[in-house]
Design an enzyme around this catalytic site. Sequence first.
Site, PDB file in Angstrom:
ATOM      1  N   CYS A 420       0.839  -1.205   0.000  1.00  0.00           N
ATOM      2  CA  CYS A 420       0.000   0.000   0.000  1.00  0.00           C
ATOM      3  C   CYS A 420       0.876   1.257   0.000  1.00  0.00           C
ATOM      4  O   CYS A 420       1.488   1.555  -1.009  1.00  0.00           O
ATOM      5  CB  CYS A 420      -1.019  -0.035   1.129  1.00  0.00           C
ATOM      6  SG  CYS A 420      -2.458   0.975   0.738  1.00  0.00           S
ATOM      7  N   HIS A 546      -3.619  -5.000   0.113  1.00  0.00           N
ATOM      8  CA  HIS A 546      -3.011  -5.553   1.335  1.00  0.00           C
ATOM      9  C   HIS A 546      -3.149  -7.079   1.321  1.00  0.00           C
ATOM     10  O   HIS A 546      -4.137  -7.601   1.847  1.00  0.00           O
ATOM     11  CB  HIS A 546      -3.737  -5.028   2.573  1.00  0.00           C
ATOM     12  CG  HIS A 546      -3.560  -3.578   2.850  1.00  0.00           C
ATOM     13  ND1 HIS A 546      -2.709  -3.099   3.806  1.00  0.00           N
ATOM     14  CD2 HIS A 546      -4.142  -2.486   2.283  1.00  0.00           C
ATOM     15  CE1 HIS A 546      -2.762  -1.778   3.830  1.00  0.00           C
ATOM     16  NE2 HIS A 546      -3.630  -1.382   2.916  1.00  0.00           N
ATOM     17  N   GLU A 548      -1.817  -9.092   3.153  1.00  0.00           N
ATOM     18  CA  GLU A 548      -1.728  -9.635   4.528  1.00  0.00           C
ATOM     19  C   GLU A 548      -3.098  -9.895   5.149  1.00  0.00           C
ATOM     20  O   GLU A 548      -3.190 -10.628   6.135  1.00  0.00           O
ATOM     21  CB  GLU A 548      -0.893  -8.700   5.426  1.00  0.00           C
ATOM     22  CG  GLU A 548      -1.552  -7.394   5.849  1.00  0.00           C
ATOM     23  CD  GLU A 548      -1.372  -6.257   4.851  1.00  0.00           C
ATOM     24  OE1 GLU A 548      -1.125  -6.529   3.656  1.00  0.00           O
ATOM     25  OE2 GLU A 548      -1.514  -5.080   5.256  1.00  0.00           O
TER      26      GLU A 548
HETATM   27  N1  GLN Z   1      -1.888   6.679   2.654  1.00  0.00           N
HETATM   28  C1  GLN Z   1      -2.019   5.902   1.458  1.00  0.00           C
HETATM   29  C2  GLN Z   1      -3.362   6.083   0.789  1.00  0.00           C
HETATM   30  O1  GLN Z   1      -4.289   6.530   1.403  1.00  0.00           O
HETATM   31  C3  GLN Z   1      -1.740   4.443   1.731  1.00  0.00           C
HETATM   32  C4  GLN Z   1      -2.707   3.804   2.673  1.00  0.00           C
HETATM   33  C5  GLN Z   1      -2.223   2.502   3.267  1.00  0.00           C
HETATM   34  O2  GLN Z   1      -1.027   2.232   3.308  1.00  0.00           O
HETATM   35  N2  GLN Z   1      -3.127   1.715   3.779  1.00  0.00           N
HETATM   36  O3  GLN Z   1      -3.528   5.768  -0.360  1.00  0.00           O
END
Ligand code: GLN
Length: 575
Positions: A420, A546, A548
């Site tokens: 992410c 994600h 995970e």
């Molecule tokens: N801050 C980033 C976004 O909003 C990544 C978010 C995250 O890592 N969950 O896109």
Amino acid sequence: MVRGFYLILHREPACLAVSRCQESAGLNVNNCITTFLHVETKYIFVTGGVVSSLGKGIISSSLARLLLSRGYRVTIQKFDPYINIDPGTLNPYEHGECYVTVDGHEADLDLGHYERFTNTQTTRANNVTTGRIYQSVIDKERRGDYLGKTVQIIPHITDEIKRNVKILGNTGKFDFVITEIGGTVGDIESTPYLEAVRQLRWELGRDALCVHLTYVPYLKAAKELKTKPTQHSVKLLQQVGIQPDILVLRTEKDVPAQMRRKVAQFCNVEPDAVIQSLDAPTIYQVPLMMHEQHLDEIVLRKMGVDAEGEPDLSAWNAFLEKLSTATEEVSIGLVGKYVQLQDAYKSINESLSHAATHCDRKLKITYINSEKLTAENAGEYLSGLDGVVIAPGFGQRGIEGKFHAIRWTREHDVPTFGICLGMQCMVIEFARNVLGLEEANSTEMDTKTPHNVIDLMEEQKSISDMGGTMRLGAYDCDLREGSRVAEAYGTRRVSERHRHRFEFNEDYREAFERGGMQCVGTNPGTNLVEVVEIPEKRWFIGTQYHPEYQSTVLHPNPLFISFIKAAVNYRKVRK
Ligand code: GLN
């Protein structure tokens, strides 16, 4: 009163049928013949006393694992007494990681345990907060549903809690619904939940049961275990009208049988229903520890269900066997800003552990505070690692350190996995240091950047509310043929979960591909870039999603397995 009810024609939901078959060692899913045991839906409540953090989530998950392994269909839900609608707006330091369900609910991290133990997906219905309960009651009041009545905690709030307790049971998909009540007995905030449990136990009779988890401290100076806090905590529960059926005593030292009998006597609980939960070398051992003390049998017996036979824990035991026998290490660094609190990256830790165990390796994780990393010291922190994960996150703090880490691992060809925000940082670092786009950034960090390689998603631009408004939950992703990520998954289409507002800026795609960073995963509907990789590196992959959130003991996530394999190979090359 509506109760879950099963007919012979009942069909099990696909996800469960699959998970059940996969648990039976060596069975092909397609050839698998499943036999299902049907009982009227039973409700098990798990409460906690004395202190928080005793592991109600792990006890609930362990009990669920045992019942599943006996052929029952089980789900677990968490009721959190705080007023936030969901934990999505909470700082990870306050509440640990925010977990995301397949249907896009930002959930308590215990739901991650539930999924990892049970191999069964949870949804929004599996996590309810006081905020959600009140919101629903207030909406009903405004609609006029209670016209003429004074709306009160009892019965309106408690009825709404009871309705939510039964939502999953009423789907007909589960034989057992385990409800974990957050907080500890005696908290003002927990009171309406306990009142709802009291009423439900009265209404459901033998179809409801209460497991109470308490703490037995060891006083070093006196060299003694103390059961008084447990007795007091049970008294508190009895004061609100709940007699626990089973007590689980969390302890660092063995609680002798005679002491457990004393607890049983003081607390009106049968002696064999006082079980101890000793600190375990791994949380995945707890189902076995509970089974050794017959927790599953006692639950079934008390609820009038046949407790003959043994749970089939063969696949679970195979995992534990690998976990305990692996001697060769794989050393992974996790670069993030919440490293003081490991719960902040719970699902990543567990996914790495599942994958390392799958590869017969002993996992060593080194947490690296990205705020401390500079261009000069990055090598000191990172050399010696077999692989590096760049963590998800939000905001400016610690971001530059992530760029230094990525530059170092890219230039030294260390297997690197960006998740992410980690993926977004890989993109920004590549733009700055390979494509020569100075001051490239995400507009999350710098709204005036000349190269907004990561930018706010179009649909996010009109959103002002912070809670529950990100791109959340599972979306499909198409993987490019021949890419490392497609090879890792062994398929060209996957579905993974998301939690973000920013995305790879499509305008730069061509420049990146020409420069050597390939956009190998895209959303089939919107073309949004989901996965980037540098094919010429050993393993350099970033995912907007994600992975995970979808790794379980019985099904480690394929991308984590691929990453660990690359780390293992890199270790061999280096040695
Ligand atoms: N801050 C980033 C976004 O909003 C990544 C978010 C995250 O890592 N969950 O896109």
